[in-house]
Design an enzyme around this catalytic site. Sequence first.
Site, mmCIF file in Angstrom:
data_model
loop_
_atom_site.group_PDB
_atom_site.id
_atom_site.type_symbol
_atom_site.label_atom_id
_atom_site.label_comp_id
_atom_site.label_asym_id
_atom_site.label_seq_id
_atom_site.Cartn_x
_atom_site.Cartn_y
_atom_site.Cartn_z
ATOM 1 C CD GLU A 104 -2.702 -1.247 -0.152
ATOM 2 O OE1 GLU A 104 -3.091 -0.229 -0.759
ATOM 3 O OE2 GLU A 104 -2.837 -2.388 -0.605
ATOM 4 C CG HIS A 118 -0.865 1.267 -4.436
ATOM 5 N ND1 HIS A 118 -1.023 1.170 -5.793
ATOM 6 C CD2 HIS A 118 -1.335 0.105 -3.926
ATOM 7 C CE1 HIS A 118 -1.560 -0.012 -6.091
ATOM 8 N NE2 HIS A 118 -1.755 -0.688 -4.970
#
Length: 190
Positions: free
Chosen positions: A143, A146
Amino acid sequence: MAVKPILIAPDPRLKRVASAVEKVDDSVRQLITDMFDTLRATGNGVALASTQIGDLRRVVVFDLGEHNPDPSVKMPLAMVNPEITALDDAEWQVVEEGCLSVPNLYMSVERPFKVTVQYLDEQGDKQEITVGGNWLASCIQHEINHLDGILFPEKLSRVQQMRAWKKYQKLRKQGAQINYKVEESDSHIL
Ligand code: NI
C-alpha cells in the site's frame, strides 16, 4: 456512501507520487470514509491507497476482517502519511499478492519480513505499529508503494516483471471479469 471508481493499470495516474497531508481535517476524514466505502464495495479487496482512486493525499486503509493474521493490529485501520521507519530486511517472506488496480493478476512477491510504520490516525494523532512474520507486513509495504507510484509487479525481478505484465495484458484482452467499479485510461497498451 461514496464508492469511487478504481484506476487500473496501465493508467498513468497510478504512477504519480502522493503528497503528505498537512492537517487531518474533515476533508481527509471524508476521503478515508470514501476509501472504506470503495474498498468494501469491491467484495474481496483488503486494502486501498488514495492514489488508486486518483487522490494524491497520502492515505491508506486496511480492512482485513476475519483474514487479519495479526489480532494485535485492530481493523479497520486508516493511516495518514504512513512512513516505514524500520524495515527488517535480514529476513524476507514470499506472499502471493494481487491488487485492485491490477485486476486478476496474482504473483508471489518477496518482501522484508518485518516493518515498523509511523502514521497519523483519523484524529491526527501520531501512531506506530510493528508488524512482522505474516502477510500484513507485505500488505502494508504494498500500500505504501502505491503512494509512491509503485505497483506490485515492479517489486519482481526484471524477467518476472515482464512475465507479469504480459500475463496481465492477456487477461485484459480476454476481458477477464472485474466485479467492481473501475476507471480506465485511454491507453491500453502496456
Ligand atoms: Ni494494490
